[in-house]
Write a protein that holds these residues in place. Structure first.
Motif, mmCIF file in Angstrom:
data_model
loop_
_atom_site.group_PDB
_atom_site.id
_atom_site.type_symbol
_atom_site.label_atom_id
_atom_site.label_comp_id
_atom_site.label_asym_id
_atom_site.label_seq_id
_atom_site.Cartn_x
_atom_site.Cartn_y
_atom_site.Cartn_z
ATOM 1 N N TRP A 66 -9.545 -19.299 -2.892
ATOM 2 C CA TRP A 66 -8.324 -19.120 -3.556
ATOM 3 C C TRP A 66 -8.524 -17.868 -4.367
ATOM 4 O O TRP A 66 -9.564 -17.224 -4.341
ATOM 5 C CB TRP A 66 -8.973 -19.936 -4.470
ATOM 6 N N LEU A 67 -7.094 -16.893 -4.646
ATOM 7 C CA LEU A 67 -7.249 -16.008 -5.490
ATOM 8 C C LEU A 67 -6.071 -15.670 -5.937
ATOM 9 O O LEU A 67 -5.136 -15.994 -6.029
ATOM 10 C CB LEU A 67 -7.423 -14.327 -3.927
ATOM 11 N N SER A 68 -6.412 -14.903 -7.038
ATOM 12 C CA SER A 68 -5.004 -15.128 -7.857
ATOM 13 C C SER A 68 -3.799 -13.603 -7.553
ATOM 14 O O SER A 68 -3.908 -13.031 -6.747
ATOM 15 C CB SER A 68 -5.854 -14.503 -9.655
ATOM 16 N N LEU A 69 -3.079 -13.295 -8.303
ATOM 17 C CA LEU A 69 -1.955 -13.034 -8.001
ATOM 18 C C LEU A 69 -1.984 -11.358 -8.509
ATOM 19 O O LEU A 69 -3.082 -11.765 -9.579
ATOM 20 C CB LEU A 69 -0.770 -12.764 -8.151
ATOM 21 N N GLY A 70 -2.050 -10.422 -7.520
ATOM 22 C CA GLY A 70 -2.620 -9.778 -7.818
ATOM 23 C C GLY A 70 -3.972 -8.796 -7.051
ATOM 24 O O GLY A 70 -4.013 -7.225 -7.466
ATOM 25 N N GLU A 71 -4.456 -9.456 -6.704
ATOM 26 C CA GLU A 71 -5.763 -9.804 -5.957
ATOM 27 C C GLU A 71 -5.717 -9.108 -4.307
ATOM 28 O O GLU A 71 -6.251 -10.068 -3.964
ATOM 29 C CB GLU A 71 -6.860 -10.926 -5.634
ATOM 30 N N SER A 101 3.762 -12.138 -13.962
ATOM 31 C CA SER A 101 2.790 -13.182 -13.848
ATOM 32 C C SER A 101 1.290 -11.587 -13.226
ATOM 33 O O SER A 101 0.145 -12.708 -13.194
ATOM 34 C CB SER A 101 2.009 -14.412 -13.728
ATOM 35 N N ILE A 102 1.644 -11.000 -12.644
ATOM 36 C CA ILE A 102 0.315 -10.100 -12.018
ATOM 37 C C ILE A 102 -0.540 -9.322 -12.391
ATOM 38 O O ILE A 102 0.022 -8.917 -13.655
ATOM 39 C CB ILE A 102 1.557 -9.304 -10.402
ATOM 40 N N ARG A 103 -1.641 -9.619 -13.077
ATOM 41 C CA ARG A 103 -2.663 -9.206 -12.866
ATOM 42 C C ARG A 103 -3.156 -8.451 -12.060
ATOM 43 O O ARG A 103 -4.147 -8.406 -10.958
ATOM 44 C CB ARG A 103 -3.944 -9.809 -13.154
ATOM 45 N N PRO A 104 -2.816 -6.988 -11.745
ATOM 46 C CA PRO A 104 -3.128 -5.978 -10.516
ATOM 47 C C PRO A 104 -4.078 -5.181 -10.272
ATOM 48 O O PRO A 104 -5.320 -5.000 -11.198
ATOM 49 C CB PRO A 104 -2.077 -5.277 -10.249
ATOM 50 N N ASP A 105 -5.025 -5.947 -9.133
ATOM 51 C CA ASP A 105 -6.904 -4.943 -9.256
ATOM 52 C C ASP A 105 -5.846 -3.540 -8.645
ATOM 53 O O ASP A 105 -4.675 -2.832 -8.992
ATOM 54 C CB ASP A 105 -6.891 -5.577 -8.240
ATOM 55 N N ALA A 109 -2.202 -1.952 -8.395
ATOM 56 C CA ALA A 109 -2.106 -0.769 -9.536
ATOM 57 C C ALA A 109 -1.732 0.562 -8.987
ATOM 58 O O ALA A 109 -0.299 0.476 -9.618
ATOM 59 C CB ALA A 109 -3.161 -0.731 -10.588
ATOM 60 N N LYS A 110 -2.378 0.579 -7.671
ATOM 61 C CA LYS A 110 -2.509 1.902 -6.953
ATOM 62 C C LYS A 110 -0.645 1.999 -6.865
ATOM 63 O O LYS A 110 0.104 2.955 -6.707
ATOM 64 C CB LYS A 110 -2.841 2.372 -6.475
ATOM 65 N N LEU A 111 -0.233 1.211 -5.752
ATOM 66 C CA LEU A 111 0.692 1.439 -5.239
ATOM 67 C C LEU A 111 2.098 0.464 -5.961
ATOM 68 O O LEU A 111 3.040 1.126 -5.558
ATOM 69 C CB LEU A 111 0.667 -0.221 -3.879
ATOM 70 N N ASP A 121 12.143 -5.951 -2.277
ATOM 71 C CA ASP A 121 11.725 -5.267 -1.260
ATOM 72 C C ASP A 121 10.513 -4.370 -1.161
ATOM 73 O O ASP A 121 9.909 -4.370 -0.080
ATOM 74 C CB ASP A 121 13.386 -4.838 -0.045
ATOM 75 N N SER A 122 11.191 -3.346 -1.864
ATOM 76 C CA SER A 122 9.546 -2.372 -1.872
ATOM 77 C C SER A 122 8.837 -2.645 -2.032
ATOM 78 O O SER A 122 7.705 -2.274 -2.120
ATOM 79 C CB SER A 122 10.774 -1.533 -3.336
ATOM 80 N N LEU A 123 8.417 -3.390 -3.290
ATOM 81 C CA LEU A 123 6.861 -3.304 -3.100
ATOM 82 C C LEU A 123 6.682 -4.955 -1.756
ATOM 83 O O LEU A 123 5.511 -4.880 -1.405
ATOM 84 C CB LEU A 123 7.270 -5.201 -4.746
ATOM 85 N N LEU A 124 6.745 -5.881 -2.278
ATOM 86 C CA LEU A 124 6.426 -6.790 -0.090
ATOM 87 C C LEU A 124 6.293 -6.092 1.256
ATOM 88 O O LEU A 124 5.544 -6.262 1.779
ATOM 89 C CB LEU A 124 6.706 -8.142 0.059
ATOM 90 N N GLY A 125 7.333 -4.497 1.149
ATOM 91 C CA GLY A 125 7.112 -3.636 1.864
ATOM 92 C C GLY A 125 5.869 -3.389 1.665
ATOM 93 O O GLY A 125 5.536 -2.750 3.012
#
Length: 292
Positions: A66-71, A101-105, A109-111, A121-125
């Motif tokens: 299990w992990l959170s969105l953004g990890e 809802s994302i809390r980026p690691d 965050a750098k991405l 598309d740009s994010l998931l790509g």
């Protein structure tokens, strides 16, 4: 996706080819992929999203983390530790959730800071590229679910009427233009007039909004017929690894409530999440579904 294994291959190679990672999100999508993968002999490692995935995923005989969105870092570390080199993103992409809802690691965050445009598309790509750089190849999300892809032609007992065909023709032009900018996949048309287009809210909310708009029109003075036609298409440069168009029985139920009578989708690029039950629900409601 399934590859032939030969006796001359090293044991480590054979094991890695039989191991598949699944990035599991909401709904039935991850369960369908998981069951199909196990039926084909894969050992499955699931990265389940805490904010989305049903706890039922743990009862399907797979290893679940299990992990959170953004990890993103945790995702990579989990797959690397499990020896996963190929993975499938088995989730319906909720655009609003991705950007709220994302809390980026630190890695995500750098991405995000590096993106020129913040569309799906740009994010998931970019995420797919990071995974590839770490030795994890993201496969087409439909690779194990080809029987559920819409076949070309009229899928229901009723074919679209002439008026609905005109709506589809116009709606496809609008949807194609939206897709070029990765804005949304769905448009709702009435008498060749665009009633609603999808942005971050998702398909169901778009259809519901179209129904509300039509219901607000003065029946004595409106020049539009109340019947709506829904067009849900793949993007012109659809990346089949993620954000593939999906419809299910719930889509039909939402259409019915909104006063929509016809659904047009892309053959070979749209998943019928509930299989034949989607067509049966449409037939019961008197709706037409056509795939082109």
């Amino acid at each position: 996706m399934q590859e032939l294994l030969t006796d001359s291959q090293p044991l480590s190679t054979l094991l890695s080819k039989l191991k598949l990672g699944i990035i599991a999100g909401n709904g039935r999508f991850p369960f369908l992929v998981l069951d199909a993968a196990r039926a084909q002999g894969y050992e499955v490692v699931v990265a389940a999203i805490k904010e989305e995935t049903s706890s039922e995923i743990e009862s399907r005989g797979a290893t679940v983390h299990w992990l959170s969105l953004g990890e993103l870092s945790k995702l990579i570390e989990t797959f690397q530790r499990e020896g996963v080199t190929r993975a499938v993103m088995a989730r319906e992409v909720k655009h609003k959730q991705i950007f709220s809802s994302i809390r980026p690691d630190w890695r995500l965050a750098k991405l995000l800071l590096s993106l020129g445009t913040r569309n799906t598309d740009s994010l998931l790509g970019a995420v797919a590229k990071v995974l590839a750089d770490e030795g994890i190849t993201l496969e087409n999300s439909t690779a194990l679910l080809e029987p559920l892809l819409a076949k070309p032609g009229v899928l229901t007992k009723r074919a679209p009427s002439e008026a609905e065909k005109k709506n589809i023709e116009y709606g496809r032009e609008v949807a194609h233009a939206l897709g070029l900018y990765d804005i949304g996949q769905t448009v709702v048309i009435a008498e060749s007039a665009c009633v609603a287009v999808e942005a971050m809210e998702g398909t169901d909310a778009t259809i519901e909004r179209a129904g509300q708009i039509m219901a607000s029109l003065d029946p004595g003075h409106s020049t539009l017929e109340r019947a709506l036609t829904v067009i849900k298409v793949a993007k012109p440069q659809q990346d089949m690894r993620f954000d593939v168009p999906v419809i299910g029985v719930k889509t039909i139920e939402v259409m019915q409530k909104a006063g929509a009578t016809c659904l047009a989708i892309d053959a070979g690029k749209c998943l019928l999440m509930d299989g034949n039950a989607v067509v049966q629900a449409a037939d019961s409601a008197g709706l037409a579904i056509v795939a082109e």
